[in-house]
Write a protein that holds these residues in place. Structure first.
Motif, PDB file in Angstrom:
ATOM      1  N   ALA D  12       0.853  -1.181   0.000  1.00 20.11           N
ATOM      2  CA  ALA D  12       0.000   0.000   0.000  1.00 20.11           C
ATOM      3  C   ALA D  12       0.887   1.229   0.000  1.00 20.11           C
ATOM      4  N   GLN D  13       0.445   2.208  -0.706  1.00 18.96           N
ATOM      5  CA  GLN D  13       1.296   3.384  -0.781  1.00 18.96           C
ATOM      6  C   GLN D  13       1.412   4.007   0.595  1.00 18.96           C
ATOM      7  N   GLN D  14       2.602   4.356   0.954  1.00 17.89           N
ATOM      8  CA  GLN D  14       2.840   4.933   2.269  1.00 17.89           C
ATOM      9  C   GLN D  14       2.550   6.425   2.224  1.00 17.89           C
ATOM     10  N   PRO D  15       2.229   6.953   3.360  1.00 15.53           N
ATOM     11  CA  PRO D  15       2.046   8.400   3.387  1.00 15.53           C
ATOM     12  C   PRO D  15       3.398   9.097   3.449  1.00 15.53           C
ATOM     13  N   ALA D  17       4.669  11.061   1.683  1.00 15.52           N
ATOM     14  CA  ALA D  17       4.703  12.273   0.888  1.00 15.52           C
ATOM     15  C   ALA D  17       5.429  13.398   1.602  1.00 15.52           C
ATOM     16  N   TYR D  63      -7.631  -3.836  -6.929  1.00 15.99           N
ATOM     17  CA  TYR D  63      -7.801  -3.391  -5.547  1.00 15.99           C
ATOM     18  C   TYR D  63      -8.402  -4.514  -4.724  1.00 15.99           C
ATOM     19  N   GLY D  66      -8.055  -3.100   0.664  1.00 20.83           N
ATOM     20  CA  GLY D  66      -7.220  -1.983   1.078  1.00 20.83           C
ATOM     21  C   GLY D  66      -5.835  -1.989   0.447  1.00 20.83           C
ATOM     22  N   LYS D  67      -5.548  -3.005  -0.390  1.00 18.36           N
ATOM     23  CA  LYS D  67      -4.208  -3.058  -0.991  1.00 18.36           C
ATOM     24  C   LYS D  67      -4.322  -3.257  -2.498  1.00 18.36           C
ATOM     25  N   LEU D  99      -3.999   6.868  -6.132  1.00 16.56           N
ATOM     26  CA  LEU D  99      -4.300   7.261  -4.747  1.00 16.56           C
ATOM     27  C   LEU D  99      -5.789   7.557  -4.724  1.00 16.56           C
ATOM     28  N   LEU D 116      -5.145  15.021  -1.374  1.00 16.19           N
ATOM     29  CA  LEU D 116      -4.399  14.346  -2.441  1.00 16.19           C
ATOM     30  C   LEU D 116      -3.309  15.244  -2.988  1.00 16.19           C
ATOM     31  N   GLN D 119      -0.586  15.209  -0.718  1.00 17.47           N
ATOM     32  CA  GLN D 119       0.168  13.965  -0.786  1.00 17.47           C
ATOM     33  C   GLN D 119       1.022  13.894  -2.045  1.00 17.47           C
TER      34      GLN D 119
END
Ligand SMILES: Nc1ncnc2c1ncn2[C@@H]1O[C@H](COP(=O)(O)OP(=O)(O)OP(=O)(O)O)[C@@H](O)[C@H]1O
Ligand SMILES: Nc1ncnc2c1ncn2[C@@H]1O[C@H](COP(=O)(O)OP(=O)(O)OP(=O)(O)O)[C@@H](O)[C@H]1O
Ligand SMILES: [Mg+2]
Ligand SMILES: [Mg+2]
Lengths: 309, 370, 485, 383
Positions: D12-15, D17, D63, D66-67, D99, D116, D119
């Motif tokens: 999952a994309q990490q935050p 950012a 999808y 959640g992943k 995202l 977004l 991010q």
């Protein structure tokens, strides 16, 4: 004309069962003196579990599991409000919120966000004699739930008025202390009623996901539980009254849909929004006209304490 | 004072317990790291990303989340107070949602159809919302007091009526804005800038006057309820209507006043939504803040101060909850936390007894007989 | 505490309020559970988990507060819990027949099909007894059965009790009326603070001794009989042919005419449910007047509101304390302010005056010996007697001209009763007119200067103190022949 | 009951950012943010189309809980409707990272877009006309960020369209697609009664209705006057959609076109049940190809290629060609159309021929399809 009426009747009969069961569930619980604002949550649990269960087993069995799920939530309500004498409204509302958010969460984690996969729907029964007969034909082609919903209120009424258990239920909702002094268990009776109410509300929910639709849909029951409460109050806490009120609500809705399709001209004069509001407005007006002096059970909402005098 | 804090303990513990349970739920479905991160994100979204700001980030990473939390909190404060005020008068206002809908519509209409100087326009729009909400609530009060119709059923009905009439008729019919070409727009016409609730922290944050206004309203409600003779009479009417009547208090009048105030508060919530962030009545009115108000009120002990604190907390939680999605954590967690917190408040007797039993080893004080 | 109950005897249990009489009996009946100790039945230790066990062992109880479901019929109430059925269906016919049979056996007259809430209190009492007997009770416990009955009805009840004893039943009854205890019981057990302090034979004791045993000290002097002077004060209340309707539309007051002068106590005697409550409600503005007229403190009685009544100077100690007199979830000081929340020292303009309220409350709590004297406690945490003291304190403190008191001493113990009575007399001396409504005839007779007797909403007799005659008044209270039984 | 084990790739994309997106030297995946409206994921129509365009086509991902997991080639191929099968250049996965934020209520659109952008998304998509004001406000606040608004133009306070230098808008001529399915419905109907079920009575749904009515009128003039259009009043009440459709079916309607969001699923449900009871009835889906919901009764679906619009925007972005402006996608541009007709009915080939002929007439500009009920009133059918 007859055809229109038949369509109207059919539509009512198809949509009413969930509301009827849930309203009866409310009546059962409240006649024993336990407020049940958690009907909405119990329906949601019933709908969800019935649909999920029906993915793995025959649908009727799924319905039974849905009922048990409703009773499961009711058991939390019972544990808090009977065993611990918590505020019944609070615990009912809490159940609603938890069922709403929890259902959404489980649905998305297990399946897709908007609904479970399709299940096998409860079969519709064609009644041999009256099928196709004008007007009466509206009775045919429903799932077993519709017929159950037509019979159950009367059974419930008979039980409430003509059996010992019914007598005790009525008594425990009116004056629990009197029941206790006769050696009957107030707690036991109330537990029974609350769990029974949960079973019925769960059944109402299960109907939505196994008979009305063929899956659990994320918004279920979309406020129907609160409508059921309204039907219960409107029906003065009696099984037949609740049945009548629930049928009336369903009929009002069917009438709106029927009007919109068979007399589209009407929509030029009466906006759709009015028609949508019609059943609720009618209920309000009826209540305002006839008045609604309290016919609630006397001990409704008051936790039973053995030693309070 | 100590007494008052003691009354708040169950609510605080309930909320904490709900947070723990949800953390476990995330940890079970994902893993513990995601769960902790999700909470951290929620915190960032609720009160600002302080680490990043201190690292030399933009001020926006703080004021924007704060603005969102404040907007949500303002709505929850107002609807929570609406439910609480009615509770104090012995009425269960399930109808805050409907009152909010008509209030929002009134604000949108006054904001868009009327042009006036800003000093006049905004107060007028707020007033219209409050009056509309109050009138809507008074229908239920009138039915209750003069026709004996239980307010639970009438407010449920009025919710449906408000939503269907407004969303399915007024907004898509008479109040539909004029559109050149075949563009799709949702909601009513945009309101004039003179009716906007002014932004307090500039353009980067949606923090607007609605928030301080909600706090001021909460203070007003508190003063009215606790400090004035009227408020006293209203509480007496709610707690013991017969005794209040015997004491010469016009019970029906006080109940009607309280219900009117409840409606006005919910109507104001609608106005804050429309005049603060949406600038029109949207096609469908926001999240069901009216229903959230019930939970907020109950968790906050139906007390203006408790309601305000609870609303602040859940406002931040829900504003921050969106950020959990960045980790793929489900969007309904803030609601789940709210629901569980209410459940634990309802079940506080259970765990309070458990706690007490552990503290005083042998004899547990008042465990009711089974 | 130990108590022995012998088969086939008539045992009376006396004691102050809160002495534990009801509690003890509830333990015997299996409703409460003893923390320690045993119950021996016929020499065998038994454990009653619920009243069901007690009933099975032949114990029946008539509770201090009626345990009847008001919306059900007599027969339904009686058979509840042991309903006759036919094929799973409730057999009401048989239930009625059974109940009629039981009634006949013990000499009661009851219509099994009547709804309980339509019955008089006396009849409801009988339903309670039938309920116990119908379950085959050999031991019958009666908790304050005569509190709401007329002397005639009480006499009736005792006849039944003696009859039961003849048939071999055991009767235990609890009462505060020592004279009737002495006349009925064979043996008397006296309780104080949860303990048995004495057991005496009725034949070997007298009222004064019993009272001493109960209180543990000599009883506060019974108000010496004062000489009667005809009222001379101004007329505070003059009612002419008052008529008021009940919830069901029947006339509950039917042509009531009465006067109250300043400086006298006027008693209203009557059996519960004969219009006394409604009379108080009419005078305090709680119930609209259907017909008739009158003046209350120099202004017309019609279109009176509770607020208006208070402003004219009427104070009211209502009968139903928890419902009408106090808001039980509010604190003691808030309750002290109730009814005068807008006046100093309780308020300053539109704002509440917390300091003034606290000060006045503390003063009153001291003066009336309310325990505990904590103004912040919710009223419901006080004992019933102390709640009543709060109410009396509040109502007398507001300097009334006319005081309407209904059952002012219900639930109070002897010393508290004496205190309230003394306060009422003080008010009279101050020139206040007092309208005293009580179901306790003894109280009415000891306190009043004049007495009106109410029966079915009509005044059936007026007496001045020299004319008081308990039997005659009792007869007027049941004007027509005794209604039932 | 077993859940497929999550494929151990694509975390999952990490935050993460926090690290400012300094222009990447290597081909770093571009972040594409998408805010979908309150309808949420899994609506089988509008939002799912957007997700398909971004997740399945542009990112090549699936999808799940959640992943993201990589989507197989087969999956991607299946998700492409027949009318796009021969698209040139073909749909291939791009180097982008999705995202996605689901909105819980309308007032959340703006903060979600803000989030977004914060991010670090290189293109932020607002899906649905409900997000118009939010995209407008955010685009003004964030002049450096790029936006795509699907299904609406940027409108000013008087609802007059204007443009912003950093926003591309895409709108569709739904009436043209609806016209074709209406024409097909007219040809398929046996009873001569066809129906339309809308959600809430908003202008955009009216556009569907107008086009549909015109189509029916063109191929089946007799059915046109009696065409019943009913609105359920909601987009999230499946049971209401079902009840409305049942009512229509009881009245002899045998083809229903639905444009009612989740309520539409109820419509499909009702038709499915009627078919199970032995009636010859059809339903026409909307936005996405809804055939998989009930293959036995979904005649076709009016396609609105939100997926394509989003995919194109992503591709333009990766190729550095993304430009602001207003894009209108009609039949000619392949932005609307109808899904493959998989069901058989008498005279199918002939009917499809007729429909295709109509398509040509629209493409050539000879036939103008009405977009509002007023235009429909003036519409002259020319078979
Ligand atoms: N379960 C209990 N726990 C604690 N205190 C109790 C309990 N039950 C009763 N009491 C108290 O014990 C005392 C005895 O009460 P009880 O009702 O037996 O009195 P009583 O003698 O019947 O008085 P009365 O004449 O007023 O009827 C009261 O102070 C009561 O509050
Ligand atoms: N809910 C409560 N919380 C705290 N204390 C209580 C509560 N209820 C009763 N008490 C206390 O228990 C004691 C017994 O109360 P109860 O009402 O049984 O008294 P009682 O013996 O009947 O007295 P009285 O004769 O004055 O009515 C009182 O001191 C009262 O303060
Ligand atoms: Mg007692
Ligand atoms: Mg007492």
């Amino acid at each position: 004309m007859l055809e229109l009426l038949e369509a109207l009747l059919f539509s009512t009969l198809d949509a009413a069962p969930a509301l009827i069961f849930a309203a009866l569930g409310g009546v059962l619980s409240e006649r024993a003196g336990v407020v049940n604002v958690g009907v909405e949550g119990q329906m949601r649990a019933g709908a969800f579990c019935a649909a999920v269960a029906a993915l793995f087993m025959p649908t009727p069995l799924g319905v039974v599991l849905g009922m048990l799920a409703g009773a499961g939530l009711a058991a939390i309500h019972g544990y808090l409000s009977i065993r611990w004498r918590s505020d019944q409204v609070v615990s009912g509302m809490a159940i609603n919120l938890v069922a709403l958010a929890g259902g959404t969460f489980l649905l998305e984690s297990l399946y897709s966000p908007n609904g479970t996969p399709a299940i096998e729907q409860l079969p519709r029964w064609t009644l041999p004699l009256i099928h196709g007969v004008p007007l009466l034909g509206a009775l045919s082609e429903h799932s077993g739930m519709t017929y159950l919903a037509l019979v159950l209120p009367f059974v419930f009424h008979a039980v409430l008025t003509h059996t010992p258990i019914g007598l005790r239920l009525r008594a425990v909702g009116e004056k629990p202390h009197a029941v206790a002094t006769l050696g009957l268990s107030v707690q036991g009776l109330r537990w029974g009623a609350v769990l029974g109410g949960g079973l019925l509300a769960g059944l109402g929910g299960a109907v939505l996901s196994t008979a009305v639709l063929d899956r659990f849909e994320q918004h279920t029951p979309a406020g129907l539980g609160f409508m059921a409460l309204a039907a219960m109050v409107f029906g003065r806490w009696t099984p037949l009254g609740a049945f009548g009120a629930a049928s009336f609500f369903a009929f009002g809705n069917a009438l709106r849909i029927g009007l919109a399709s068979s007399a589209p001209g009407i929509l030029e004069f009466i906006p759709q929004g009015f028609l949508l509001a019609l059943p609720y407005l009618l209920t309000l007006i009826l209540l305002a006209v006839q008045g609604q002096r309290s016919s609630a059970p006397a001990a409704l909402g008051t936790p039973y304490e053995q030693e309070s005098r | 004072m100590g007494e008052r804090w003691r009354a708040a303990v169950p609510s605080i513990l309930s909320v904490a317990l709900a947070l723990v349970v949800c953390w476990i739920a995330i940890a079970l479905t994902r893993d513990t790291e995601v769960a902790s991160n999700a909470y951290l994100q929620m915190l960032y979204g609720g009160i600002g990303q302080w680490p990043r700001y201190l690292d030399g980030g933009d001020l926006a990473v703080i004021v924007r989340p704060l603005g969102e939390a404040a907007s949500k909190a303002a709505l929850l404060i107002l609807t929570g107070l609406s439910v609480a005020v009615a509770f104090k008068a012995g009425l269960f206002n399930i109808g805050a949602q409907g009152q909010m809908v008509v209030g929002a519509l009134a604000a949108a209409v006054v904001g868009a159809q009327l042009s006036a100087h800003a000093l006049l326009h905004l107060p007028l729009a707020l007033l219209a919302a409050a009056v509309a909400g109050a009138l809507w609530a008074l229908i239920a009060a009138a039915l209750k007091l003069w026709r004996g119709v239980h307010e639970v059923i009438s407010t449920i009905m009025l919710n449906w009526v408000a939503v269907t009439l407004v969303d399915n008729w007024l907004v898509v019919g008479p109040l539909r804005p004029t559109v050149t070409g075949g563009h799709s727009v949702s909601g009513t016409a945009e309101i004039f800038p003179t009716a906007h609730l002014p932004r307090l922290l500039g353009d980067i944050s949606r923090m607007n006057l609605g928030f301080p206004m909600a706090l001021a309203v909460a203070a007003f409600v508190w003063a009215w309820l606790i400090r004035t003779r009227r408020g006293f009479e209203t509480r007496a009417a709610g707690l013991g209507p017969e005794a209040a009547r015997a004491a010469g208090i016009p019970v029906k009048q006080r109940m009607a006043e309280a219900m009117g105030l409840a409606g006005a508060l919910a109507g104001l919530a609608g106005a804050v939504l429309v005049l603060g962030t949406e600038f029109r009545y949207p096609g469908v009115l926001g999240a069901p803040y009216g229903f959230d108000g019930i939970a907020i009120s109950l968790i906050g002990n139906n007390n203006p101060l408790g309601v305000t604190i609870t609303a602040l907390f859940f406002g931040a939680l829900r504003a921050g909850g969106t950020r959990m999605q960045l980790l793929g954590v489900h969007k309904s967690f803030p609601e789940l936390i709210q629901g569980l917190a209410l459940l634990f408040v309802a079940g506080r007797l259970v765990w309070l007894a458990l706690l007490r039993r552990r503290r005083t080893q042998p004899a547990s004080a008042e465990v009711p007989r089974a | 505490m130990s108590l022995e109950i012998r088969a086939g005897e008539l045992l009376a249990l006396v004691g102050e309020n809160g002495a534990g009489k009801s509690s003890l009996m509830n333990v015997l009946y299996g409703l409460y559970h003893p923390d320690e100790g045993d119950i021996l039945l016929d020499g065998q230790p038994v454990r009653f988990k619920s009243p069901r066990d007690a009933i099975a062992r032949g114990i029946g109880m008539v509770h201090q507060h009626f345990m009847l479901v008001p919306t059900l019929t007599v027969a339904e109430n009686v058979v509840l819990g042991r309903e006759p059925t036919r094929w799973g269906r409730l057999d009401l016919e048989r239930a009625c027949a059974e109940v009629t049979a039981t009634c006949q056996r013990f000499g009661f007259q009851l219509d099994p099909r009547a709804r309980v809430d339509t019955l008089t209190v006396g009849s409801q009492q009988k339903v309670e007894i039938v309920k116990a007997l119908h379950r085959g009770a050999k031991v019958l416990i009666l908790d304050e059965p005569t509190a709401v009955l007329t002397p005639q009805e009480a006499e009736d009840l005792f006849r039944v009790a003696r009859g039961l004893k003849e048939q071999g039943h055991t009767v235990v009854f609890i009462s505060h009326k020592l004279r009737e205890v002495l006349s009925v019981a064979e043996r008397i057990a006296v309780m104080r603070r949860g303990a048995l302090v004495a057991e005496v034979k009725a034949a070997e004791t007298h009222v004064a001794e019993l009272a001493n045993l109960m209180v543990g000290e000599s009883r506060p002097g019974q108000g010496t009989v004062e000489p009667y002077q005809p009222p001379t004060g101004e007329v505070l209340l003059e009612a002419l042919a008052l008529k008021a309707l009940g919830e069901d539309g029947r006339a509950v007051l039917d042509g009531v005419t009465l006067t109250v002068h300043a400086g006298e106590i006027v008693g209203i005697a009557g059996v519960d449910g004969n219009g006394q409550r409604e009379l108080a409600e009419v005078i305090t503005g709680l119930r609209p007047l259907a017909e008739g007229q009158g003046t209350l403190l120099n202004r017309p009685l019609s279109a009176l509101s509770p607020d208006e009544a208070r402003r004219r100077g009427v104070s009211h100690v209502p009968e139903d304390r928890l419902r009408r007199a106090v808001v039980k979830d509010m604190s003691v000081e808030e309750n002290m302010a109730l009814g005068r929340q807008g006046h100093p020292p309780f308020a300053r303009g539109p704002w509440l005056d917390f300091a003034g309220r606290r000060e006045r409350t503390q003063k009153l709590l001291g003066a009336y010996d309310v325990r505990p004297p904590d103004p912040l406690l919710p009223v419901q945490a006080l004992s019933g007697g102390n709640q009543q003291k709060v109410v009396v304190a509040r109502e007398l403190d507001s300097q009334p001209k006319l005081l309407v008191v209904v059952q002012p001493t219900r639930g109070l113990d002897i010393s508290a009763v004496a205190q309230v009575h003394a306060r009422l007399r003080e008010e009279r001396a101050r020139g206040v007119g007092v309208l005293l409504i009580s179901l306790d005839l003894e109280e009415v007779l000891t306190m009043s200067d004049r007495v009106y007797v109410l029966f079915e909403g009509k005044v059936t007799g007026t007496f001045t103190r020299p004319e008081f005659d308990e039997r005659e008044i009792g007869r007027r209270m049941t004007c027509a022949e005794p209604a039932h039984g | 009951k077993k859940e497929e084990p999550p494929t151990p790739t694509a975390p999952a994309q990490q935050p993460q950012a926090e690290a400012k997106p300094a222009e990447p030297p290597a081909p770093k995946a571009l972040k594409i943010g998408l805010v979908i409206d309150v309808g949420g994921r899994g609506d089988h129509s509008f939002n799912d189309a957007a997700l398909r365009g971004l997740e399945t086509w542009a990112a090549g991902k699936r999808y799940e809980g959640g992943k993201y997991a990589p989507a197989s080639a087969e999956e991607v191929k299946q998700s492409i409707t027949q009318d796009l099968a021969n698209l040139q250049p073909p749909i291939t996965a791009l180097n982008v990272e999705p995202l996605v934020i689901q909105s819980k209520s309308p007032e959340d659109y703006e903060p979600n877009l803000d989030l977004l952008v914060e991010q670090g998304s290189d293109l932020t998509i607002g899906n649905g006309f409900l997000l118009e004001s939010a995209v407008e406000a955010t685009a003004k606040k964030q002049p450096k960020a790029k936006f795509l608004l699907v299904d609406s133009l940027i409108l000013d306070a008087e609802n007059k369209p204007y443009s912003l230098p950093n926003v591309r808008t895409v709108t569709f001529k739904e009436n043209e697609g609806s016209f074709l399915v209406g024409a097909l419905a007219g040809l398929v109907s046996k009873t001569g009664k066809v129906g339309f079920v809308g959600g809430m009575e908003v202008p955009i749904i009216k556009r569907f209705e107008a086009g549909y009515r015109a189509g029916v009128k063109t191929t089946n003039a007799k059915a046109a006057p009696g065409l019943v259009a009913v609105y359920t009043g909601s987009f999230d009440n499946v049971a209401a959609g079902k009840q409305v459709a049942q009512d229509l079916l009881k009245k002899g309607v045998d083809v229903i076109f639905q444009a009612a969001g989740a309520d539409g699923l109820g419509v499909i449900q009702a038709v499915k049940e009627a078919r199970a009871a032995g009636k010859q009835v059809w339903v026409i889906g909307v936005d996405s190809d809804q055939s998989h919901v009930a293959p036995e009764v979904v005649l076709t679906s009016m396609l609105k290629h939100v997926d394509l619009a989003i995919y194109h925007a992503c591709r333009d972005l990766t190729e550095g060609k993304f430009a602001a402006g207003d894009v209108v996608l009609g039949l000619k541009e392949g932005g609307v159309g109808y899904a493959e007709v998989r069901l058989d009915f008498p005279g199918k080939a002939e009917a499809l021929q007729k429909v295709e002929a109509l398509r040509q007439r629209i493409n050539s500009g000879e036939l103008k399809v009405p977009g509002t009920m007023d235009e429909f009133a003036a519409f002259q059918a020319t078979p």
